[in-house]
Scaffold this motif. Structure first.
Motif, PDB file in Angstrom:
ATOM      1  N   PRO A 276      -7.585  -4.974   7.332  1.00  0.00           N
ATOM      2  CA  PRO A 276      -7.891  -6.397   7.106  1.00  0.00           C
ATOM      3  C   PRO A 276      -7.652  -6.816   5.660  1.00  0.00           C
ATOM      4  O   PRO A 276      -8.103  -6.158   4.729  1.00  0.00           O
ATOM      5  N   VAL A 277      -6.939  -7.926   5.493  1.00  0.00           N
ATOM      6  CA  VAL A 277      -6.608  -8.440   4.157  1.00  0.00           C
ATOM      7  C   VAL A 277      -6.962  -9.919   4.094  1.00  0.00           C
ATOM      8  O   VAL A 277      -6.614 -10.684   4.997  1.00  0.00           O
ATOM      9  N   LYS A 278      -7.642 -10.308   3.015  1.00  0.00           N
ATOM     10  CA  LYS A 278      -8.023 -11.711   2.851  1.00  0.00           C
ATOM     11  C   LYS A 278      -7.065 -12.434   1.918  1.00  0.00           C
ATOM     12  O   LYS A 278      -6.769 -11.968   0.810  1.00  0.00           O
ATOM     13  N   ASP A 279      -6.593 -13.604   2.375  1.00  0.00           N
ATOM     14  CA  ASP A 279      -5.832 -14.526   1.540  1.00  0.00           C
ATOM     15  C   ASP A 279      -6.864 -15.299   0.724  1.00  0.00           C
ATOM     16  O   ASP A 279      -7.658 -16.058   1.272  1.00  0.00           O
ATOM     17  N   LEU A 280      -6.865 -15.103  -0.584  1.00  0.00           N
ATOM     18  CA  LEU A 280      -7.906 -15.699  -1.429  1.00  0.00           C
ATOM     19  C   LEU A 280      -7.803 -17.212  -1.490  1.00  0.00           C
ATOM     20  O   LEU A 280      -8.808 -17.890  -1.741  1.00  0.00           O
ATOM     21  N   ALA A 281      -6.622 -17.773  -1.249  1.00  0.00           N
ATOM     22  CA  ALA A 281      -6.463 -19.224  -1.312  1.00  0.00           C
ATOM     23  C   ALA A 281      -7.062 -19.912  -0.089  1.00  0.00           C
ATOM     24  O   ALA A 281      -7.687 -20.971  -0.199  1.00  0.00           O
ATOM     25  N   GLU A 283      -8.934 -18.080   2.364  1.00  0.00           N
ATOM     26  CA  GLU A 283     -10.046 -17.247   2.858  1.00  0.00           C
ATOM     27  C   GLU A 283      -9.818 -16.791   4.298  1.00  0.00           C
ATOM     28  O   GLU A 283     -10.749 -16.322   4.957  1.00  0.00           O
ATOM     29  N   ARG A 284      -8.608 -16.903   4.760  1.00  0.00           N
ATOM     30  CA  ARG A 284      -8.276 -16.376   6.085  1.00  0.00           C
ATOM     31  C   ARG A 284      -8.015 -14.877   5.979  1.00  0.00           C
ATOM     32  O   ARG A 284      -7.423 -14.407   5.004  1.00  0.00           O
ATOM     33  N   VAL A 285      -8.461 -14.132   6.995  1.00  0.00           N
ATOM     34  CA  VAL A 285      -8.263 -12.685   7.024  1.00  0.00           C
ATOM     35  C   VAL A 285      -7.160 -12.347   8.020  1.00  0.00           C
ATOM     36  O   VAL A 285      -7.176 -12.813   9.168  1.00  0.00           O
ATOM     37  N   TYR A 286      -6.205 -11.534   7.572  1.00  0.00           N
ATOM     38  CA  TYR A 286      -5.105 -11.089   8.419  1.00  0.00           C
ATOM     39  C   TYR A 286      -5.252  -9.587   8.688  1.00  0.00           C
ATOM     40  O   TYR A 286      -5.669  -8.830   7.809  1.00  0.00           O
ATOM     41  N   ILE A 287      -4.924  -9.162   9.902  1.00  0.00           N
ATOM     42  CA  ILE A 287      -4.851  -7.736  10.201  1.00  0.00           C
ATOM     43  C   ILE A 287      -3.423  -7.292   9.918  1.00  0.00           C
ATOM     44  O   ILE A 287      -2.466  -7.864  10.445  1.00  0.00           O
ATOM     45  N   THR A 288      -3.275  -6.278   9.070  1.00  0.00           N
ATOM     46  CA  THR A 288      -1.962  -5.945   8.526  1.00  0.00           C
ATOM     47  C   THR A 288      -1.550  -4.499   8.802  1.00  0.00           C
ATOM     48  O   THR A 288      -2.375  -3.630   9.031  1.00  0.00           O
ATOM     49  N   THR A 289      -0.245  -4.307   8.738  1.00  0.00           N
ATOM     50  CA  THR A 289       0.343  -2.967   8.776  1.00  0.00           C
ATOM     51  C   THR A 289       0.531  -2.481   7.343  1.00  0.00           C
ATOM     52  O   THR A 289       1.069  -3.212   6.506  1.00  0.00           O
ATOM     53  N   GLN A 290       0.100  -1.245   7.079  1.00  0.00           N
ATOM     54  CA  GLN A 290       0.201  -0.727   5.718  1.00  0.00           C
ATOM     55  C   GLN A 290       0.696   0.712   5.713  1.00  0.00           C
ATOM     56  O   GLN A 290       0.518   1.458   6.678  1.00  0.00           O
ATOM     57  N   ASN A 291       1.315   1.083   4.605  1.00  0.00           N
ATOM     58  CA  ASN A 291       1.770   2.455   4.398  1.00  0.00           C
ATOM     59  C   ASN A 291       2.006   2.665   2.909  1.00  0.00           C
ATOM     60  O   ASN A 291       3.100   2.455   2.404  1.00  0.00           O
ATOM     61  N   HIS A 292       0.956   3.024   2.205  1.00  0.00           N
ATOM     62  CA  HIS A 292       1.118   3.264   0.761  1.00  0.00           C
ATOM     63  C   HIS A 292       0.011   4.171   0.243  1.00  0.00           C
ATOM     64  O   HIS A 292      -1.093   4.215   0.783  1.00  0.00           O
ATOM     65  N   GLY A 293       0.330   4.898  -0.823  1.00  0.00           N
ATOM     66  CA  GLY A 293      -0.643   5.783  -1.450  1.00  0.00           C
ATOM     67  C   GLY A 293      -0.975   5.387  -2.869  1.00  0.00           C
ATOM     68  O   GLY A 293      -1.818   6.014  -3.511  1.00  0.00           O
ATOM     69  N   PHE A 294      -0.305   4.317  -3.382  1.00  0.00           N
ATOM     70  CA  PHE A 294      -0.538   3.848  -4.740  1.00  0.00           C
ATOM     71  C   PHE A 294      -0.901   2.370  -4.700  1.00  0.00           C
ATOM     72  O   PHE A 294      -0.608   1.672  -3.730  1.00  0.00           O
ATOM     73  N   ASN A 312      -7.888  -6.418  -0.132  1.00  0.00           N
ATOM     74  CA  ASN A 312      -8.218  -5.611   1.036  1.00  0.00           C
ATOM     75  C   ASN A 312      -9.718  -5.710   1.305  1.00  0.00           C
ATOM     76  O   ASN A 312     -10.540  -5.495   0.408  1.00  0.00           O
ATOM     77  N   ILE A 313     -10.082  -6.045   2.535  1.00  0.00           N
ATOM     78  CA  ILE A 313     -11.488  -6.218   2.889  1.00  0.00           C
ATOM     79  C   ILE A 313     -12.235  -4.892   2.885  1.00  0.00           C
ATOM     80  O   ILE A 313     -13.419  -4.822   2.546  1.00  0.00           O
ATOM     81  N   ASN A 314     -11.544  -3.807   3.235  1.00  0.00           N
ATOM     82  CA  ASN A 314     -12.215  -2.513   3.357  1.00  0.00           C
ATOM     83  C   ASN A 314     -12.639  -1.933   2.010  1.00  0.00           C
ATOM     84  O   ASN A 314     -13.743  -1.400   1.879  1.00  0.00           O
ATOM     85  N   ASP A 315     -11.761  -2.015   1.011  1.00  0.00           N
ATOM     86  CA  ASP A 315     -12.069  -1.335  -0.254  1.00  0.00           C
ATOM     87  C   ASP A 315     -11.797  -2.188  -1.494  1.00  0.00           C
ATOM     88  O   ASP A 315     -11.792  -1.670  -2.610  1.00  0.00           O
ATOM     89  N   ASP A 316     -11.557  -3.496  -1.307  1.00  0.00           N
ATOM     90  CA  ASP A 316     -11.363  -4.418  -2.431  1.00  0.00           C
ATOM     91  C   ASP A 316     -10.195  -4.044  -3.335  1.00  0.00           C
ATOM     92  O   ASP A 316     -10.240  -4.262  -4.556  1.00  0.00           O
ATOM     93  N   THR A 317      -9.144  -3.484  -2.765  1.00  0.00           N
ATOM     94  CA  THR A 317      -7.950  -3.206  -3.555  1.00  0.00           C
ATOM     95  C   THR A 317      -7.003  -4.408  -3.508  1.00  0.00           C
ATOM     96  O   THR A 317      -7.059  -5.242  -2.609  1.00  0.00           O
ATOM     97  N   VAL A 318      -6.127  -4.487  -4.501  1.00  0.00           N
ATOM     98  CA  VAL A 318      -5.206  -5.617  -4.644  1.00  0.00           C
ATOM     99  C   VAL A 318      -4.115  -5.541  -3.577  1.00  0.00           C
ATOM    100  O   VAL A 318      -3.432  -4.520  -3.442  1.00  0.00           O
ATOM    101  N   PRO A 341       0.595  -5.424  13.915  1.00  0.00           N
ATOM    102  CA  PRO A 341       0.460  -6.856  14.199  1.00  0.00           C
ATOM    103  C   PRO A 341       1.451  -7.689  13.397  1.00  0.00           C
ATOM    104  O   PRO A 341       1.863  -7.302  12.306  1.00  0.00           O
ATOM    105  N   GLU A 342       1.812  -8.826  13.957  1.00  0.00           N
ATOM    106  CA  GLU A 342       2.802  -9.700  13.331  1.00  0.00           C
ATOM    107  C   GLU A 342       2.153 -10.903  12.653  1.00  0.00           C
ATOM    108  O   GLU A 342       2.812 -11.922  12.421  1.00  0.00           O
ATOM    109  N   ASP A 343       0.869 -10.780  12.308  1.00  0.00           N
ATOM    110  CA  ASP A 343       0.123 -11.877  11.690  1.00  0.00           C
ATOM    111  C   ASP A 343       0.794 -12.431  10.431  1.00  0.00           C
ATOM    112  O   ASP A 343       0.675 -13.608  10.123  1.00  0.00           O
ATOM    113  N   SER A 344       1.476 -11.564   9.691  1.00  0.00           N
ATOM    114  CA  SER A 344       1.933 -11.935   8.352  1.00  0.00           C
ATOM    115  C   SER A 344       3.417 -12.249   8.256  1.00  0.00           C
ATOM    116  O   SER A 344       3.964 -12.340   7.157  1.00  0.00           O
TER     117      SER A 344
END
Length: 360
Positions: A276-281, A283-294, A312-318, A341-344
């Motif tokens: 889950p990722v929040k758009d700060l402008a 405040e909508r939350v999108y469910i996203t596909t991710q693949n990163h270690g940095f 990021n809603i889970n851990d407050d990362t950028v 998901p194709e939300d984004s």
């Protein structure tokens, strides 16, 4: 065929080998996706990594080339609870075991992937080895400790295209895609939006890119530590203000570095299609596909020419950045999905709109 998965901390899992016979090493990570193993296996961002699937049954719909994200598999090894030897799907062209053999990928099945994932979440991502050879545990643990990590080597250079090529010729907007390990669906998402895409190697200079007279430039996803491919950062620095820029995943980290931010390694990374990722402008939350270690270090963005747009809603990362002056933005996740998901996907529309605005 007996196989072992050996972690650098000395933990050993014994299971059954499938796919290719042999030995392989890499950083062991986990992906929480319930589907999409074909896209994961062929995603260049996984170069240098042994991927563990947390979903227990893998291979039930087989393998077909239509779902590939690149020309070959890039994972260093594959870990599953159970692989399906007989897929059942009308699109299946071959079995996952056959595919991994053909690609030379060593797999291991029959281990407790929940226990492995819990260990990685608790202790952090570790280097490790999968082997089908009979060797002493002591020797394998030593090899696991000495295996190469993700930092300190330029993995982007191992997955980028050797030569430039074009997709969507004749379309309205000219976009250059800097291939740091780009997924096929990124190119497809652009061509569907009337963009002709020239894909260029990651080593292409800003001067060479501008010779294509692009209406916009995209920096793709890719493997490894962004600081090990700093030549891409330097290219982006030279392009800022010259042309609209959109960065995805590794491209997002490159934008942060180009503007003076810092990156750091996450404890175990984000990999899956349920983040889950929040758009700060909005405040909508999108469910996203991710693949990163940095990730971009949040405090390092203060007083820079970029602002944080998503978290990021889970851990407050950028999860997103936007330049305050120039037409440039980026997201840490994958708007092209594949899988997930194709939300984004609207972000591609946003990029095209930014191009249109700059052209007028």
């Amino acid at each position: 065929m007996k196989a072992k998965l050996v972690l650098e901390d000395g933990t050993i899992f014994t299971g059954t080998g499938f796919g290719a016979e042999g030995k392989t090493s890499g950083e062991i990570v986990f992906n929480t996706g319930m589907t999409g193993y074909q896209e994961i296996l062929t995603d260049p961002s996984y170069k240098g990594e042994i991927v563990t699937m947390t979903y227990p049954l893998i291979g039930n719909y087989g393998i077909n080339e239509d779902d590939f994200e690149s020309y070959t598999s890039h994972v260093e090894g594959f870990v599953v609870k159970e692989f399906c030897p007989e897929p059942s799907n009308y699109r299946a062209e071959e079995k996952i075991d056959e595919y991994l053999k053909r690609e030379g990928i060593v797999g291991i099945a029959g281990i407790d992937t929940r226990a492995l994932t819990k260990r990685l979440r608790t202790e952090g991502a570790m280097k490790g080895i999968i082997t089908t050879f009979e060797e002493s545990d002591e020797k394998l643990i030593t090899e696991a400790k000495e295996a190469p990590g993700l930092s300190g080597r330029d993995l982007v250079s191992e997955v980028t295209t050797d030569e430039k090529y074009k997709k969507g010729a004749g379309n309205k907007y000219e976009v250059v895609l800097v291939d740091c390990g780009a997924k096929r669906n990124i190119t497809d998402s652009l061509t569907k939006r009337d963009c002709a895409v020239t894909v260029v190697p990651a080593t292409t200079s800003a001067e060479e890119i501008l010779e294509h007279n692009p209406d916009g430039v995209m920096f793709s996803n890719g493997p490894g530590d962004p600081q090990d491919a700093y030549y891409v950062v330097e290219t982006m620095q030279e392009l800022l203000g010259e042309v609209p820029i959109f960065g995805i995943c590794l491209g997002h980290q490159m934008l942060g570095l180009a503007c003076g931010a810092e990156t750091y390694k996450l404890k175990f990374g984000h990999r899956g299609g349920n983040h889950p990722v929040k758009d700060l402008a909005t405040e909508r939350v999108y469910i996203t596909t991710q693949n990163h270690g940095f990730c971009i270090k949040e405090e390092s963005v203060e007083d820079l020419d970029v602002e944080i747009t998503h978290m990021n809603i889970n851990d407050d990362t950028v999860e997103g950045l936007k330049h305050k002056e120039y037409p440039a933005f980026s997201v840490q996740y994958h708007p092209e999905a594949a899988p997930g998901p194709e939300d984004s996907k609207y972000l591609f529309n946003q990029f095209v709109e930014l191009i249109r605005k700059e052209m007028n």
